[in-house]
Structures are given as structure tokens and as C-alpha cells.
Design a protein around this motif. Sequence first.
Motif, PDB file in Angstrom:
ATOM      1  N   LEU A  94     -59.749  28.131 -42.765  1.00 33.07           N
ATOM      2  CA  LEU A  94     -60.237  29.202 -41.928  1.00 33.07           C
ATOM      3  C   LEU A  94     -58.945  30.109 -41.628  1.00 33.07           C
ATOM      4  O   LEU A  94     -57.890  29.748 -41.387  1.00 33.07           O
ATOM      5  CB  LEU A  94     -60.854  28.760 -40.858  1.00 33.07           C
ATOM      6  N   GLU A  95     -59.432  31.334 -41.433  1.00 34.50           N
ATOM      7  CA  GLU A  95     -58.244  32.419 -40.889  1.00 34.50           C
ATOM      8  C   GLU A  95     -58.230  32.362 -39.456  1.00 34.50           C
ATOM      9  O   GLU A  95     -59.236  32.341 -38.704  1.00 34.50           O
ATOM     10  CB  GLU A  95     -58.564  33.738 -41.460  1.00 34.50           C
ATOM     11  N   ASN A 157     -69.371  39.466 -42.206  1.00 29.70           N
ATOM     12  CA  ASN A 157     -70.096  38.635 -41.223  1.00 29.70           C
ATOM     13  C   ASN A 157     -69.838  37.148 -41.340  1.00 29.70           C
ATOM     14  O   ASN A 157     -70.608  36.199 -41.418  1.00 29.70           O
ATOM     15  CB  ASN A 157     -71.670  38.882 -41.928  1.00 29.70           C
ATOM     16  N   GLN A 158     -68.475  37.068 -40.929  1.00 34.40           N
ATOM     17  CA  GLN A 158     -68.089  35.412 -40.895  1.00 34.40           C
ATOM     18  C   GLN A 158     -68.006  34.952 -39.466  1.00 34.40           C
ATOM     19  O   GLN A 158     -67.816  33.879 -39.199  1.00 34.40           O
ATOM     20  CB  GLN A 158     -66.716  35.484 -41.595  1.00 34.40           C
ATOM     21  N   GLY A 185     -66.957  30.725 -33.154  1.00 30.95           N
ATOM     22  CA  GLY A 185     -67.167  29.941 -34.305  1.00 30.95           C
ATOM     23  C   GLY A 185     -66.980  30.738 -35.565  1.00 30.95           C
ATOM     24  O   GLY A 185     -67.776  32.086 -35.397  1.00 30.95           O
ATOM     25  N   ILE A 186     -66.478  30.589 -36.605  1.00 29.54           N
ATOM     26  CA  ILE A 186     -66.277  31.319 -37.763  1.00 29.54           C
ATOM     27  C   ILE A 186     -66.488  30.521 -39.165  1.00 29.54           C
ATOM     28  O   ILE A 186     -66.622  29.358 -38.948  1.00 29.54           O
ATOM     29  CB  ILE A 186     -65.030  32.058 -37.680  1.00 29.54           C
ATOM     30  N   ILE A 187     -66.896  31.205 -39.957  1.00 29.66           N
ATOM     31  CA  ILE A 187     -67.311  30.492 -41.269  1.00 29.66           C
ATOM     32  C   ILE A 187     -66.235  31.262 -42.565  1.00 29.66           C
ATOM     33  O   ILE A 187     -65.875  32.522 -42.276  1.00 29.66           O
ATOM     34  CB  ILE A 187     -68.439  30.725 -41.592  1.00 29.66           C
ATOM     35  N   ASN A 188     -66.058  30.507 -43.173  1.00 32.16           N
ATOM     36  CA  ASN A 188     -65.140  30.890 -44.402  1.00 32.16           C
ATOM     37  C   ASN A 188     -65.732  32.152 -45.407  1.00 32.16           C
ATOM     38  O   ASN A 188     -67.129  31.909 -45.335  1.00 32.16           O
ATOM     39  CB  ASN A 188     -64.542  29.860 -45.383  1.00 32.16           C
ATOM     40  N   VAL A 193     -67.266  26.166 -44.977  1.00 33.32           N
ATOM     41  CA  VAL A 193     -66.482  25.740 -43.962  1.00 33.32           C
ATOM     42  C   VAL A 193     -66.729  26.228 -42.585  1.00 33.32           C
ATOM     43  O   VAL A 193     -66.746  27.625 -42.489  1.00 33.32           O
ATOM     44  CB  VAL A 193     -65.115  25.813 -44.321  1.00 33.32           C
ATOM     45  N   LEU A 194     -67.090  25.774 -41.708  1.00 38.55           N
ATOM     46  CA  LEU A 194     -67.361  26.302 -40.301  1.00 38.55           C
ATOM     47  C   LEU A 194     -66.663  25.629 -39.029  1.00 38.55           C
ATOM     48  O   LEU A 194     -66.407  24.430 -39.158  1.00 38.55           O
ATOM     49  CB  LEU A 194     -68.852  25.807 -39.915  1.00 38.55           C
TER      50      LEU A 194
END
Length: 228
Positions: A94-95, A157-158, A185-188, A193-194
Motif C-alpha cells: 500500500l502507498e 477511489n482507493q 483505511g485504504i485499498i490497493n 489488499v486493504l
Amino acid sequence: MVVFPGSNCDHDTEHAVASFRGIRPVMLWHNEHDLQGVDCIILPGGFSYGDYLRAGAIARFSPIMQEVIEFARKGHPVLGICNGFQVLLESGLLEGALSRNRDKKFICSRTTITVAKTSTLFTSRYLQDEVLSIPVAHGEGNYFAPPEVIERLEEHNQIVFRYCDAEGNVVPESNPNGSLHNIAGIINREGNVLGLMPHPERASEKRLGSDDGRRLFESIFDYIAGRQ
């Protein structure tokens, strides 16, 4: 569940997962390379390796993380909760990064977050903009990233969860740690991957004060059942 030295939410997560009929949790020690045929990997909360250097920095080099990274690259679901989110960021899955909370204090309290994206394998059981009551417990949960990364997260929209007030308003006053854009919280980009700071496993039963986190696990199991 991957267990690092210093993990302390591994058995909480195991308990939450095991409460679903037909689901068998597997505990994977950090020194292992065998994922034992699991369908999903969860990196739980805690203080892996005592948070030396910075949270998640040493855990990223655990032998099992080689397998976790490859597992994720093959499109399988990976969930990182709190310290697990920190490990995902350190590993590059993740970034962004997480720093000390805005007030430089450890936060252990119930918080409210809103579901900003439901079209993921982790949030299919939620409603768009639904407000959830889920606790946080962290000292380094202040999400930040360069402006171009934030712009990409917004554009694609991550951002999956944001801190909000009880009415669902995403306002500075509802942000417990100073995270940019109230990010919880973010997703790839690929959607498998969350990472999130709040603890859904601690909100998986009514007797815990909320079961709003339970549907996150249900969403994952729906996805796995669909693939099978």
C-alpha cells in the motif's frame, strides 16, 4: 493470521474469524514460508518486534512476508489491521506511511468511521456512507503521503474508510490522529489488499459494544465462497 513477536490482537482476530461456521483460522508464525493453503491472509494488530525503528519496519523483513507479498501479487485477499496496516505500508503493498498521532499520545477509544467505498471484497456487506462504530488503539496512526499519492488515492477511489462524526460528517473534529483527508483505511489499485487502523475484530459481537466490524469478515468470506 500472521503472528509476529509482539502481536497482541492475533487471538482476538482468530476468535472473530472462528465465530463463523465453516471457517478455520490458521496461525502462521513469522519465520514460516508455508502459507498452508489459506484463502486470505490477515496481519493483526499489536507491536511487531516492539515497534523498534518504527511501527512495522522490522516485520516487513520477516521470512513470511516474502510469501505474503507474492500471495497479494497473485490477487488473493490480504487484510492489515492497525499494526498490520503499518506492515503493509512498509512492505510497499500500500502507498503512504503512518506517523505518530497528532497529539503524540496513544489513543485507545471507540471511534466512528464512514464507509467510503462498498465495491470491494472487504466491504460488500456495507452500505455506501454507512457509519460504523469501531474502536482504535494506536500510537502511530497518523496517515500521510505526498500530495500526488493522495491525489491518486482520491482519483482511483482507493479510500475505503474515513473518520467521521456520529452523523457521518467527515470533519476535522472527528479525526482522532491527524490523518490526511480523515483516512482510516485504504485499498490497493487492484482491490485485494486493504489496510485500516480501526479494529473490526474488536467490534464483532454485540457484547463488545458493537458488531459493525463483523460484516467486514463476512464480505471476505462471501468473496472466497464465490471464487470457490
